[in-house]
Design a protein around this motif. Structure first.
Motif, PDB file in Angstrom:
ATOM      1  N   MET A  27       0.833  -1.216   0.000  1.00  0.00           N
ATOM      2  CA  MET A  27       0.000   0.000   0.000  1.00  0.00           C
ATOM      3  C   MET A  27       0.865   1.262   0.000  1.00  0.00           C
ATOM      4  O   MET A  27       0.519   2.254  -0.654  1.00  0.00           O
ATOM      5  N   ASN A  28       1.980   1.237   0.753  1.00  0.00           N
ATOM      6  CA  ASN A  28       2.865   2.407   0.759  1.00  0.00           C
ATOM      7  C   ASN A  28       3.388   2.702  -0.653  1.00  0.00           C
ATOM      8  O   ASN A  28       3.451   3.865  -1.059  1.00  0.00           O
ATOM      9  N   ALA A  29       3.736   1.640  -1.376  1.00  0.00           N
ATOM     10  CA  ALA A  29       4.210   1.825  -2.752  1.00  0.00           C
ATOM     11  C   ALA A  29       3.072   2.313  -3.651  1.00  0.00           C
ATOM     12  O   ALA A  29       3.269   3.161  -4.529  1.00  0.00           O
ATOM     13  N   VAL A  30       1.870   1.782  -3.407  1.00  0.00           N
ATOM     14  CA  VAL A  30       0.693   2.198  -4.179  1.00  0.00           C
ATOM     15  C   VAL A  30       0.423   3.694  -3.976  1.00  0.00           C
ATOM     16  O   VAL A  30       0.054   4.405  -4.927  1.00  0.00           O
ATOM     17  N   VAL A  31       0.629   4.179  -2.773  1.00  0.00           N
ATOM     18  CA  VAL A  31       0.429   5.611  -2.487  1.00  0.00           C
ATOM     19  C   VAL A  31       1.415   6.435  -3.321  1.00  0.00           C
ATOM     20  O   VAL A  31       1.035   7.443  -3.937  1.00  0.00           O
ATOM     21  N   GLU A  32       2.666   5.982  -3.385  1.00  0.00           N
ATOM     22  CA  GLU A  32       3.671   6.715  -4.179  1.00  0.00           C
ATOM     23  C   GLU A  32       3.281   6.724  -5.660  1.00  0.00           C
ATOM     24  O   GLU A  32       3.380   7.759  -6.319  1.00  0.00           O
ATOM     25  N   LYS A  37       0.844   9.508 -10.344  1.00  0.00           N
ATOM     26  CA  LYS A  37      -0.234   9.567 -11.334  1.00  0.00           C
ATOM     27  C   LYS A  37      -0.976  10.891 -11.254  1.00  0.00           C
ATOM     28  O   LYS A  37      -1.332  11.476 -12.278  1.00  0.00           O
ATOM     29  N   LYS A  38      -1.205  11.361 -10.035  1.00  0.00           N
ATOM     30  CA  LYS A  38      -1.914  12.630  -9.867  1.00  0.00           C
ATOM     31  C   LYS A  38      -1.084  13.766 -10.456  1.00  0.00           C
ATOM     32  O   LYS A  38      -1.586  14.585 -11.224  1.00  0.00           O
ATOM     33  N   GLU A  39       0.194  13.805 -10.113  1.00  0.00           N
ATOM     34  CA  GLU A  39       1.097  14.867 -10.593  1.00  0.00           C
ATOM     35  C   GLU A  39       1.196  14.898 -12.108  1.00  0.00           C
ATOM     36  O   GLU A  39       1.319  15.950 -12.712  1.00  0.00           O
ATOM     37  N   HIS A  40       1.190  13.692 -12.718  1.00  0.00           N
ATOM     38  CA  HIS A  40       1.393  13.597 -14.166  1.00  0.00           C
ATOM     39  C   HIS A  40       0.105  13.335 -14.937  1.00  0.00           C
ATOM     40  O   HIS A  40       0.148  13.068 -16.145  1.00  0.00           O
ATOM     41  N   ASN A  41      -1.014  13.471 -14.259  1.00  0.00           N
ATOM     42  CA  ASN A  41      -2.311  13.256 -14.920  1.00  0.00           C
ATOM     43  C   ASN A  41      -2.435  11.925 -15.645  1.00  0.00           C
ATOM     44  O   ASN A  41      -2.903  11.871 -16.778  1.00  0.00           O
ATOM     45  N   ILE A  42      -2.020  10.878 -14.974  1.00  0.00           N
ATOM     46  CA  ILE A  42      -2.076   9.534 -15.556  1.00  0.00           C
ATOM     47  C   ILE A  42      -3.285   8.799 -14.953  1.00  0.00           C
ATOM     48  O   ILE A  42      -3.532   8.928 -13.743  1.00  0.00           O
ATOM     49  N   PRO A  43      -4.051   8.050 -15.768  1.00  0.00           N
ATOM     50  CA  PRO A  43      -5.219   7.345 -15.217  1.00  0.00           C
ATOM     51  C   PRO A  43      -4.820   6.326 -14.137  1.00  0.00           C
ATOM     52  O   PRO A  43      -3.737   5.736 -14.204  1.00  0.00           O
ATOM     53  N   VAL A  44      -5.723   6.146 -13.187  1.00  0.00           N
ATOM     54  CA  VAL A  44      -5.485   5.179 -12.103  1.00  0.00           C
ATOM     55  C   VAL A  44      -5.362   3.765 -12.670  1.00  0.00           C
ATOM     56  O   VAL A  44      -4.441   3.024 -12.336  1.00  0.00           O
ATOM     57  N   LEU A  45      -6.275   3.394 -13.542  1.00  0.00           N
ATOM     58  CA  LEU A  45      -6.269   2.029 -14.095  1.00  0.00           C
ATOM     59  C   LEU A  45      -5.168   1.858 -15.136  1.00  0.00           C
ATOM     60  O   LEU A  45      -5.079   2.639 -16.093  1.00  0.00           O
ATOM     61  N   THR A  80      -8.976  -2.756  -4.901  1.00  0.00           N
ATOM     62  CA  THR A  80      -8.972  -1.955  -3.671  1.00  0.00           C
ATOM     63  C   THR A  80      -7.934  -0.826  -3.759  1.00  0.00           C
ATOM     64  O   THR A  80      -8.203   0.298  -3.318  1.00  0.00           O
ATOM     65  N   THR A  81      -6.774  -1.123  -4.338  1.00  0.00           N
ATOM     66  CA  THR A  81      -5.751  -0.070  -4.429  1.00  0.00           C
ATOM     67  C   THR A  81      -6.182   1.026  -5.403  1.00  0.00           C
ATOM     68  O   THR A  81      -5.907   2.205  -5.169  1.00  0.00           O
ATOM     69  N   LYS A  82      -6.876   0.638  -6.475  1.00  0.00           N
ATOM     70  CA  LYS A  82      -7.376   1.656  -7.418  1.00  0.00           C
ATOM     71  C   LYS A  82      -8.372   2.571  -6.712  1.00  0.00           C
ATOM     72  O   LYS A  82      -8.352   3.791  -6.892  1.00  0.00           O
ATOM     73  N   GLU A  83      -9.250   1.966  -5.930  1.00  0.00           N
ATOM     74  CA  GLU A  83     -10.249   2.754  -5.184  1.00  0.00           C
ATOM     75  C   GLU A  83      -9.534   3.706  -4.217  1.00  0.00           C
ATOM     76  O   GLU A  83      -9.895   4.875  -4.105  1.00  0.00           O
ATOM     77  N   TYR A  84      -8.492   3.201  -3.556  1.00  0.00           N
ATOM     78  CA  TYR A  84      -7.739   4.031  -2.604  1.00  0.00           C
ATOM     79  C   TYR A  84      -7.068   5.189  -3.342  1.00  0.00           C
ATOM     80  O   TYR A  84      -7.155   6.354  -2.912  1.00  0.00           O
ATOM     81  N   GLN A  85      -6.392   4.880  -4.454  1.00  0.00           N
ATOM     82  CA  GLN A  85      -5.724   5.946  -5.209  1.00  0.00           C
ATOM     83  C   GLN A  85      -6.735   7.003  -5.650  1.00  0.00           C
ATOM     84  O   GLN A  85      -6.470   8.202  -5.540  1.00  0.00           O
ATOM     85  N   GLN A  86      -7.884   6.546  -6.143  1.00  0.00           N
ATOM     86  CA  GLN A  86      -8.892   7.496  -6.625  1.00  0.00           C
ATOM     87  C   GLN A  86      -9.437   8.354  -5.482  1.00  0.00           C
ATOM     88  O   GLN A  86      -9.433   9.585  -5.563  1.00  0.00           O
ATOM     89  N   GLU A  87      -9.874   7.699  -4.416  1.00  0.00           N
ATOM     90  CA  GLU A  87     -10.583   8.432  -3.352  1.00  0.00           C
ATOM     91  C   GLU A  87      -9.654   9.185  -2.415  1.00  0.00           C
ATOM     92  O   GLU A  87      -9.992  10.273  -1.957  1.00  0.00           O
ATOM     93  N   GLU A  88      -8.502   8.606  -2.115  1.00  0.00           N
ATOM     94  CA  GLU A  88      -7.634   9.216  -1.096  1.00  0.00           C
ATOM     95  C   GLU A  88      -6.509  10.070  -1.682  1.00  0.00           C
ATOM     96  O   GLU A  88      -5.870  10.810  -0.948  1.00  0.00           O
ATOM     97  N   ILE A  89      -6.262   9.929  -2.976  1.00  0.00           N
ATOM     98  CA  ILE A  89      -5.151  10.710  -3.557  1.00  0.00           C
ATOM     99  C   ILE A  89      -5.655  11.617  -4.697  1.00  0.00           C
ATOM    100  O   ILE A  89      -5.547  12.833  -4.609  1.00  0.00           O
ATOM    101  N   ILE A  90      -6.244  11.028  -5.712  1.00  0.00           N
ATOM    102  CA  ILE A  90      -6.658  11.823  -6.888  1.00  0.00           C
ATOM    103  C   ILE A  90      -7.742  12.835  -6.517  1.00  0.00           C
ATOM    104  O   ILE A  90      -7.649  14.007  -6.858  1.00  0.00           O
ATOM    105  N   ASP A  91      -8.765  12.390  -5.819  1.00  0.00           N
ATOM    106  CA  ASP A  91      -9.908  13.271  -5.513  1.00  0.00           C
ATOM    107  C   ASP A  91      -9.642  14.235  -4.356  1.00  0.00           C
ATOM    108  O   ASP A  91     -10.533  14.997  -3.985  1.00  0.00           O
ATOM    109  N   LYS A  92      -8.440  14.195  -3.793  1.00  0.00           N
ATOM    110  CA  LYS A  92      -8.193  15.083  -2.622  1.00  0.00           C
ATOM    111  C   LYS A  92      -7.413  16.327  -3.013  1.00  0.00           C
ATOM    112  O   LYS A  92      -6.729  16.344  -4.011  1.00  0.00           O
TER     113      LYS A  92
END
Ligand SMILES: O=C(O)C(=O)C[C@]1(C(=O)O)C=C[C@@H](O)C=C1
Length: 92
Positions: A27-32, A37-45, A80-92
């Protein structure tokens, strides 16, 4: 002779105890990756990456009777990691 319920559940508990830190490490690596992805506008999937992950973990599976289950478990992890990236990183 088959194991009794208590013994089998102890083995499950032990395996779970070893899995949790590894899941957290993943999960820590998934957060990175999510921040990148957020910084470079890359899709989560990333379907190609998911296929590569599933093929790799399938090749690690020693008991081939478990291969489909292991693939399903890792697909659930990646859902689950995609959901986490979307909700906790991209959408924040
Ligand atoms: O490698 C990535 O791009 C990730 O975001 C990690 C991960 C994964 O959990 O392994 C999650 C979502 C992607 O669809 C592919 C893989």
């Amino acid at each position: 002779m088959t194991m009794n319920l208590e013994e089998a559940r102890k083995l499950i508990d032990q395996a779970d105890k070893e899995l949790v830190p590894l899941i957290e490490q993943r999960m820590n690596a998934v957060v990175e990756v999510g921040k990148y992805k957020k910084e470079h506008n890359i899709p989560v999937l990333d379907e190609n990456r998911e296929k590569a992950v599933l093929d790799k973990i399938a090749s690690y599976t020693e008991n081939k009777d478990f291969e489909d289950s292991v693939r399903k478990i890792f697909q659930a992890i990646m859902d689950t990691t995609k959901e986490y990236q979307q909700e906790e990183i991209i959408d924040k």
